[in-house]
Design an enzyme around this catalytic site. Structure first.
Site, short mmCIF file in Angstrom:
data_model
loop_
_atom_site.label_atom_id
_atom_site.label_comp_id
_atom_site.label_asym_id
_atom_site.label_seq_id
_atom_site.Cartn_x
_atom_site.Cartn_y
_atom_site.Cartn_z
N ASN B 77 0.53 -0.89 0.37
CA ASN B 77 0.13 0.21 -0.03
C ASN B 77 0.70 1.27 0.24
OD1 ASN B 77 -0.26 1.67 3.09
ND2 ASN B 77 -0.10 -0.16 3.18
N CYS B 139 6.18 3.40 8.51
CA CYS B 139 5.57 3.16 7.50
C CYS B 139 6.74 3.58 6.52
CB CYS B 139 4.64 4.18 7.52
SG CYS B 139 2.82 3.53 8.16
N ASN B 204 6.18 -3.58 10.84
CA ASN B 204 5.43 -2.46 10.02
C ASN B 204 5.86 -3.17 8.79
OD1 ASN B 204 4.25 -0.02 8.46
ND2 ASN B 204 4.21 0.95 10.44
N THR B 205 5.73 -2.32 7.67
CA THR B 205 4.97 -2.84 6.24
C THR B 205 7.21 -2.88 5.50
OG1 THR B 205 4.62 -0.90 5.28
CG2 THR B 205 2.99 -2.51 5.49
N CYS B 347 2.96 -42.18 -1.88
CA CYS B 347 3.61 -41.62 -2.77
C CYS B 347 2.66 -41.68 -4.57
CB CYS B 347 4.57 -42.26 -3.03
SG CYS B 347 5.67 -41.64 -5.12
N CYS B 383 19.07 -32.48 3.53
CA CYS B 383 19.00 -30.94 3.02
C CYS B 383 16.63 -30.21 3.20
CB CYS B 383 18.72 -30.78 1.63
SG CYS B 383 18.04 -31.34 0.40
#
Lengths: 457, 434
Positions: B77, B139, B204-205, B347, B383
């Site tokens: 956003n 932000c 936060n983003t 499987c 792994c």
């Protein structure tokens, strides 16, 4: 106007609108979002079983991944590069026995990736474009005759044209397409797709179409081999097996293939006459197609009578279910004994059968069904007598499609193998590659699935 | 029934699910409906200083990453803080808090990095009777260009300074919301604690461009043919958030500091994971923006049922349970040896494990002519890639070799004792085992 209860054989049993609904696309095409969601279910298997199961070895995981990334045109190229009739195969292949039957998600969940519908999405998208996706190699100067413009002949002609050869494509009928045009149930090939596909295929150039020229009537094999560098026979099975029962000469007793051909060529399906009570003798795809379409035209009762059990029917389980859900009754272990009536057929007498291991035998118990129309769908036979060695009732060919005659190849239903569009395409394509190799000395192209070969050795 | 009531830095709420400061909490109408739906608390959309409010773009504010069926996996956003007048927000907050005294109501604030600005707004926020404040130092778009948001969160000294002002002019809990757009998340958290903050909230983003329009060559979301990086959130960022939370939970300087967990919380399970890594509660935004407020019912019932199943009576019984198990790579037990095992009954023979291992890993899976796939123990390094690419859950599992067994790959006997890199002979800095 007639209805389903009108006695005898009658047209207009249903309103035109109902007929149109009945014969609409059996599997409507996926839109772009549906295709993306369906494509997301593909696991992109290594050495995928679906590819191995496809007679033309289309790289199915690749084309599905191309759809999922928004490149349906490229997906179409992947398909048509292996199988130039991939559009028709997407509509008519018994996918439940082939790619989708082999899909690992069929094994896991009983719900395979919708490979057939995804293939249709991709081929429809690419074929909607004005251009033809394949070009021709420089002219080789070689001329090849392809006899029969059905799936095998079309695939062969297209591949030969791609390789730069000049092809003359003969067909006995006045319209190309073979069984795609004359032999498939109408709801599987709507909107004149068979014709559109042939037109699209011929866009490659280098193919001269000669309709109305039949081998044995207008052409001879000797004449062709004298005129051309190579000959490919994809003549199909023009003959229909005879029904061994009394009264087969009564009015209303017909070959199912003729009924289907007439239906496919009809401009107005509601004008096509069909019996009130229809009985179809046979157990293959032709029997099912004739039976279902009889119901869709408004027949009151339709019965498919097959002399063995359902498990032995040539039609797939899916096709059988399609029939029964359309209201067709499948009567198993019953063979016709007599067709009864006064001029026109009124009844059919059948005898139950049993196989105690020494062969199929009648049990002596009989039943009679009302019948205004009886369709024979007990198989087609090769009618060509061109001096070629036979393999059973078909033309003997080797693994490369070569017949016993020099410079003569053959493929499709007139040769051994499953009588499927997709098998015919593979045989036509591979014969073309062998003809090309033979004529030019080029290495033979590998057309089969080979992803897992290295790992297997 | 497990008790979901939480006490986070003295602020109680009926459950640990708060709505994060974001568009869903921008006004009274939304917040009342959120409380009706069952949210335990709300962090009101960030307030700015008094005066003309900020303005937002009038084109798209969001961009997204979708799965094949349009499942929203990540959201980006470029919306700014509230674009409504401060007075309106404060009046609404006061009304809502008065009507919903059992719910947490937190004021998110972002004003310039000047003492006067904070001194001016804090008393007014206090008058609303909000339970606390959250300092928006996170932000990454728009406001950061004006010296606020992540521009503050990226400078620990500023964080400490502003927190001190807040503790001086405000007497309720101060939560500092951290930006993930920084090399070491522990530093801003430490600065917040040094300044006297009661808690941190994160993440936060994340700076992001979700996609590029290949026709117009504009980043998305496109505003008249141009795009600016936005803040990324939603399910895709959860692993990043979990890691940052865990670092703060276990760092010496910040250990024990209350954490409000944010970042892709979509289900009860996500919430339980954040809580297990040390969060006292969680904040949710994208999931609510995708599905609406009703998802809190699933979150609350799911968390409660899981706690019942595990015998946890209170949320606080779960907080930090997984923290002791987060360690540095160097302390991982190198004597722990596992091998992949393929359950042939489960499987479905897709061959993805083979392709992944053969093409990109250790060539430790064999394919038979019949397409049966088996693990070559003498090549398998355990792994886990085959496990992760297998479409059938639990078809491939990692089976532990027991002490005394021989690892066919190394020829060595598996030892009972734990041993890690710090004592490994290949480590130039190894400490000799005593």
């Amino acid at each position: 106007m007639a209805d389903s209860y009108t006695p005898g054989i009658a047209a207009h049993r249903l309103e035109a609108e109902q007929i149109a609904l009945n014969f609409a696309d059996l599997h409507p095409p996926l839109d772009a979002h549906e295709a993306a969601v369906a494509a997301d279910r593909c696991y992109f298997c290594y050495d995928a079983p679906c590819v191995t199961a496809c007679p033309t070895a289309i790289d199915i995981p690749l084309f599905i991944r191309q759809i999922s990334t928004g490149q349906s045109d490229e997906a179409g190229r992947t398909i048509l590069g292996q199988n130039v009739l991939g559009g028709m195969c997407a509509r008519v292949c018994p996918t439940e026995d082939l790619c989708e039957g082999a899909c690992v998600r069929e094994a896991a969940e009983g719900k395979p990736v919708e490979i057939g519908r995804l293939q249709r999405h991709a081929t429809d998208t690419l074929m909607a474009r004005q251009d033809h996706p394949f070009g021709r190699a420089p002219e080789t100067g070689h001329r090849v005759a392809v006899v029969g413009a059905g799936p095998a002949g079309l695939a062969c002609a297209h591949r030969l044209a791609m390789r730069g050869h000049a092809v003359t494509l003969y067909d006995a009928k006045d319209k190309p397409g073979g069984l795609n045009e004359f032999g498939i149930a109408a709801y599987k090939s709507t909107d004149g797709f068979a014709q559109a596909e042939v037109d699209w295929l011929l866009q490659i150039g280098g193919i001269a179409l000669e309709p109305g020229r039949a081998l044995g009537r207008d052409l001879t094999l000797d004449g062709l081999t004298a005129e051309f560098d190579a000959v490919f026979l994809g003549v199909g099975l023009a003959g229909v097996n005879a029904l061994e029962a009394a009264g087969t000469d009564r009015d209303g007793v017909q070959d199912a293939v003729g009924f289907i051909a007439a239906l496919r060529q009809a401009d107005d399906l509601s004008a096509l006459p069909v019996g009130r009570n229809v009985v179809v003798i046979g157990g293959g795809m032709t029997a099912i197609d004739a039976a279902v379409q009889s119901r869709l035209l408004g027949a009151e009762t339709v019965t498919v009578a097959y002399r063995r059990g359902r498990g032995r029917m040539g039609a797939s389980r899916y096709e059988q279910d399609l029939a029964t859900s359309s209201g067709v009754r499948i009567l198993e272990n019953a063979q016709p004994r007599a067709i009864l009536g006064n001029g026109a057929v009124q009844q059919i007498e059948l005898e139950y059968t049993a196989d105690d291991g020494t062969g199929l035998k009648g049990t002596g118990e009989t039943l009679r069904l009302p019948a205004d129309q009886v369709f024979k769908a007990i198989g087609q036979t090769l009618t060509l007598a061109a001096g070629l060695e036979a393999d059973g009732a078909k033309i003997r060919v080797d693994a490369r499609g070569r017949t016993s005659a020099p410079r003569v190849w053959a493929g499709g239903d007139c040769t051994p193998g499953d009588d499927l569009t997709v098998v015919a395409v593979a045989q036509g394509r591979d014969a073309a590659e062998d003809i090309h190799a033979e004529l030019t000395g080029a290495a033979r192209a590998v057309t089969g699935a080979r992803i897992g070969d290295a790992a297997r050795t | 029934m497990a008790d979901l009531t939480t006490d986070f830095v003295g602020i109680t709420s009926p459950n640990p699910f708060w709505l994060a400061s974001a568009p869903p909490t921008d006004k009274e109408y939304n917040v009342r409906r959120a409380f009706q739906a069952g949210w335990g608390g709300v962090v009101w959309k960030t307030l700015g200083a008094e005066g003309p409010p900020v303005v937002n773009v009038n084109g798209p504010r969001y961009g997204a990453i979708h799965g094949a069926d349009r499942r929203l996996l990540g959201l980006n956003n470029i919306e700014l803080i509230t674009d409504r007048p401060l007075e309106v927000n404060l009046e609404e907050m006061a009304r809502v808090k008065a009507d919903w005294p059992d719910r947490a109501l937190i004021a998110s604030i972002m004003v310039p990095c000047e003492e006067a600005a904070w001194k001016a707004i804090l008393p007014r926020v206090a008058e609303t009777n909000a339970d606390g404040i959250e300092l928006n130092f996170g932000c990454p778009h728009g406001m950061s260009e004006r010296g606020m948001g992540s521009a503050v969160g990226q400078v620990p000294e500023y964080i400490e300074m502003v927190v001190r002002w807040c503790k001086a002019y405000y007497d309720r809990p101060v939560i500092v919301k951290l930006t993930p757009n920084i090399a070491d998340i522990r530093k801003p958290a430490e600065a917040a604690r040094n300044g006297g903050a009661d808690a941190v909230s994160l993440i936060n983003t994340i700076n992001s461009i979700t996609s590029v329009n290949l026709d117009t060559m504009s980043p998305e979301p496109s505003i008249d043919g141009k795009g600016s990086h936005g803040g990324y959130c939603g399910p895709a960022v959860k692993p990043i958030a979990l890691s940052m939370v865990s670092e703060i939970a276990r760092a010496e300087a910040t250990r024990g500091m209350p954490i409000s967990g944010i970042g892709g919380v979509t289900t009860w399970r996500d919430a339980a994971e954040f809580i297990a890594l040390g969060c006292g509660n969680v904040q949710v935004c994208t999931a609510a923006m995708t599905y609406g407020f009703r998802i809190v019912s699933e979150m609350a019932s799911g968390l409660s049922a899981w706690m019942d199943d595990k015998g946890y009576a209170r949320v606080s019984d779960v907080v930090g349970r997984a923290v002791p198990n987060v360690t540095d790579w160097q302390y991982l037990n190198l004597n722990y040896v596992t091998k992949a095992r393929i359950d042939q009954d489960a499987c479905i023979q897709c061959g993805r494990c083979y392709a992944a291992c053969e093409d990109t890993s250790h060539q430790a899976i064999a394919m038979s002519p019949a397409r049966m796939f088996t693990v070559k123990d003498d090549e398998c390094v355990a792994c886990n890639l085959c496990v992760e690419v297998c479409p059938v859950e639990d078809c491939i599992t990692m089976v532990e070799l027991q002490p005394g067994e021989t690892d066919p790959r190394t020829g060595r006997t598996v030892e009972d004792a734990s041993a890690n890199w710090t004592t490994h002979p290949n480590n130039p800095g190894a400490v000799a085992a005593e």
